[in-house]
Design a protein around this motif. Structure first.
Motif, PDB file in Angstrom:
ATOM      1  N   ARG A  43       0.832  -1.206   0.000  1.00 41.35           N
ATOM      2  CA  ARG A  43       0.000   0.000   0.000  1.00 41.35           C
ATOM      3  C   ARG A  43       0.867   1.257   0.000  1.00 41.35           C
ATOM      4  O   ARG A  43       0.600   2.213  -0.735  1.00 41.35           O
ATOM      5  CB  ARG A  43      -0.933   0.007   1.214  1.00 41.35           C
ATOM      6  N   ASP A  44       1.906   1.261   0.834  1.00 34.18           N
ATOM      7  CA  ASP A  44       2.812   2.411   0.870  1.00 34.18           C
ATOM      8  C   ASP A  44       3.493   2.613  -0.480  1.00 34.18           C
ATOM      9  O   ASP A  44       3.602   3.740  -0.977  1.00 34.18           O
ATOM     10  CB  ASP A  44       3.896   2.205   1.934  1.00 34.18           C
ATOM     11  N   ALA A  45       3.975   1.516  -1.057  1.00 29.11           N
ATOM     12  CA  ALA A  45       4.705   1.605  -2.322  1.00 29.11           C
ATOM     13  C   ALA A  45       3.801   2.092  -3.448  1.00 29.11           C
ATOM     14  O   ALA A  45       4.185   2.966  -4.236  1.00 29.11           O
ATOM     15  CB  ALA A  45       5.305   0.245  -2.677  1.00 29.11           C
ATOM     16  N   LEU A  46       2.589   1.543  -3.527  1.00 28.19           N
ATOM     17  CA  LEU A  46       1.688   1.879  -4.630  1.00 28.19           C
ATOM     18  C   LEU A  46       1.065   3.255  -4.488  1.00 28.19           C
ATOM     19  O   LEU A  46       0.506   3.790  -5.447  1.00 28.19           O
ATOM     20  CB  LEU A  46       0.588   0.822  -4.752  1.00 28.19           C
ATOM     21  N   SER A  47       1.156   3.853  -3.292  1.00 27.62           N
ATOM     22  CA  SER A  47       0.625   5.208  -3.089  1.00 27.62           C
ATOM     23  C   SER A  47       1.743   6.226  -2.858  1.00 27.62           C
ATOM     24  O   SER A  47       1.486   7.351  -2.449  1.00 27.62           O
ATOM     25  CB  SER A  47      -0.359   5.235  -1.915  1.00 27.62           C
ATOM     26  N   HIS A  48       2.992   5.817  -3.120  1.00 29.43           N
ATOM     27  CA  HIS A  48       4.146   6.730  -3.110  1.00 29.43           C
ATOM     28  C   HIS A  48       4.389   7.361  -1.738  1.00 29.43           C
ATOM     29  O   HIS A  48       4.585   8.566  -1.622  1.00 29.43           O
ATOM     30  CB  HIS A  48       3.956   7.832  -4.159  1.00 29.43           C
ATOM     31  N   GLN A  49       4.412   6.540  -0.697  1.00 26.98           N
ATOM     32  CA  GLN A  49       4.626   7.067   0.653  1.00 26.98           C
ATOM     33  C   GLN A  49       5.817   6.408   1.341  1.00 26.98           C
ATOM     34  O   GLN A  49       5.818   6.207   2.550  1.00 26.98           O
ATOM     35  CB  GLN A  49       3.366   6.856   1.497  1.00 26.98           C
ATOM     36  N   SER A  50       6.860   6.093   0.566  1.00 25.10           N
ATOM     37  CA  SER A  50       8.010   5.366   1.109  1.00 25.10           C
ATOM     38  C   SER A  50       8.963   6.250   1.900  1.00 25.10           C
ATOM     39  O   SER A  50       9.810   5.738   2.639  1.00 25.10           O
ATOM     40  CB  SER A  50       8.794   4.715  -0.034  1.00 25.10           C
TER      41      SER A  50
END
Length: 456
Positions: free
Chosen positions: A96-103
């Motif tokens: 979820r973090d990766a696919l929503s650009h929140q890394s």
């Protein structure tokens, strides 16, 4: 939408933005039409660039709905060797973090092009290199667009299901939708069907060599015809409107807050879902994703309550031109004719480009000079995250090889040096030359430059 209207819009945008070709596709209330204008045809394959992310996110959400993975499990569960500079992120980063650009990582886009002159990294190698890139925020603090973290998500998906992402997407996405003219990457695609790429810099249009995006997995690898891309847009529209799958439905819900991608339409909010952007336009929820790569742009958009989807492709790095087409298509569907979007966007872009060039001129100063190539400077320089940058001699002048292109190294009157990169970012990259090392301001979001050490 009348075919003549589509032709009129297409021809105006091509003229206004100096496009060599333009693919235009519209679906509205069970009627579809697509056509390619200019120096290409309906069989032409356009690189989709970042629209590829919508395919990867769809695949991962399918797998989550089937219980084969979870969006909220740490990636490390599926790839135990996963590494990040920030150890908390290493242990907690999820799909979820990766696919929503929140890394917590900024774009680090320069890393997509380093190495290409010597060794194009495999997807696994690229995912491993990401583990050395410096963050500028903590996990889940800020949406920061990242092609490279999508590459990591692609590799982790492969580890989770013991299948490469391309074969999965062909079997579960492309084949059921009869998208027979869509390719996972340029190695599969017939090269003679890919239109020649062009860039426009300083009001000059120039043909450039085709440069493949490298092995970045589901971040930006795919190609398709305009009709296949329209099929995908229609599928996205209908899925958003009717899916009963819990995880898939979350693709179209805000996962991270972002500024509207191009603030032309007066949006009141902007968000990123999972492989999909969203904003409001004239009181309607508007979903979209653009894609841009050297010499190409693509666009997918849909407005659920109008039962409207549209796609655009072009062989010019002119993303703003196809944003203009998106707004114009929605307005035409609504019967609103108060804005000429080609004129409006072209004027805004002209102002932005002038501001960019004014800033470049200010940094260069009145009399910039080429840096002289000396023997002690020449060679390969390596960073564990970015890989290789090469300094070479071209007619006595120092050039920096990033990817497959040589860029001049210049110095202003204050002694500050820059790599003049006009192909992708169209700007100046600060560089410092030292004994057996160089430092690049590899990403403007980083406080410190990235250091490269000379390979002995």
């Amino acid at each position: 939408m009348e075919k003549q209207k589509i032709t009129d819009f297409a021809e105006k945008v091509m003229d206004k933005f100096n496009l060599h070709s333009l693919g235009f596709g519209v679906y509205h209330k069970n009627e579809s039409y697509s056509h390619v204008y200019g120096d290409a045809n309906e069989d032409s394959l356009y690189p989709l660039a970042s629209i590829s992310k919508s395919f990867l996110a769809t695949a991962i959400c399918q797998l989550a709905d089937e219980g084969k993975i979870s969006l909220d499990d740490p990636l490390k569960k599926y790839w135990p060797d996963f590494k990040m500079v920030d150890k908390y992120v290493e242990d907690h980063l999820t799909f979820r973090d990766a696919l929503s650009h929140q890394s917590g990582l900024p774009a680090h886009d320069l890393m997509r092009f380093t190495n290409m002159n010597k060794h194009d990294l495999s997807l696994k190698e690229k995912a491993e290199h990401v583990g050395y890139l410096q963050p500028n925020h903590e996990l889940r603090v800020k949406m920061q667009y990242s092609n490279l973290v999508y590459a990591v998500a692609t590799y982790v998906m492969e580890q989770a299901i013991s299948q490469d992402y391309g074969s999965y997407e062909r079997e579960h996405l492309l084949k059921p939708l009869h998208m027979n003219d869509t390719y996972i990457n340029h190695n599969e695609a017939p090269r003679d069907r890919i239109p020649k790429p062009y860039i426009r810099d300083n009001d000059v249009t120039e043909e450039v060599p085709f440069i493949a995006p490298g092995k970045v997995g589901g971040a930006s690898s795919m190609l398709a015809t305009i009709s296949d891309l329209l099929t995908w847009a229609e599928f996205q529209l209908k899925t958003q409107k009717s899916t009963k799958d819990e995880v898939t439905a979350q693709r179209y819900l805000p996962q991270s807050i972002m500024l509207p991608n191009r603030p032309y339409g007066g949006a009141n909010f902007g968000a990123y879902g999972l492989g999909m952007m969203m904003e409001d336009y004239r009181g309607h929820k508007y979903f979209y994703h653009s894609g841009s790569y050297i010499g190409y742009c693509s666009f997918l958009g849909f407005v659920p309550d109008l039962d409207l989807a549209f796609v655009f492709t072009t062989n010019m790095d002119s993303t703003d031109s196809i944003f203009a087409l998106g707004y114009q298509t929605i307005d035409e569907t609504l019967g609103i004719h108060d804005t000429d979007w080609a004129d409006k966007v072209s004027k805004i872009m002209a102002d932005k480009n002038r501001a960019r060039e004014d800033n470049i001129a200010k940094l260069k100063g009145p009399s910039p000079k080429a840096v002289k190539a000396t023997a002690e400077l020449l060679g390969d320089y390596q960073n564990p995250g970015y890989g290789l940058v090469t300094l070479c001699d071209e007619n006595g002048e120092l050039k920096a090889t990033i990817g497959k292109w040589n860029y001049p190294v210049i110095e202003n009157a204050d002694g500050k040096m820059f790599i003049e990169e006009r192909l992708y970012q169209h700007g100046l990259i600060p560089i410092t030359l030292g004994k057996d090392k160089i430092a690049l301001q590899s990403d403007p979001a980083l406080k410190e430059p990235t250091e490269f050490t000379k390979v002995k």
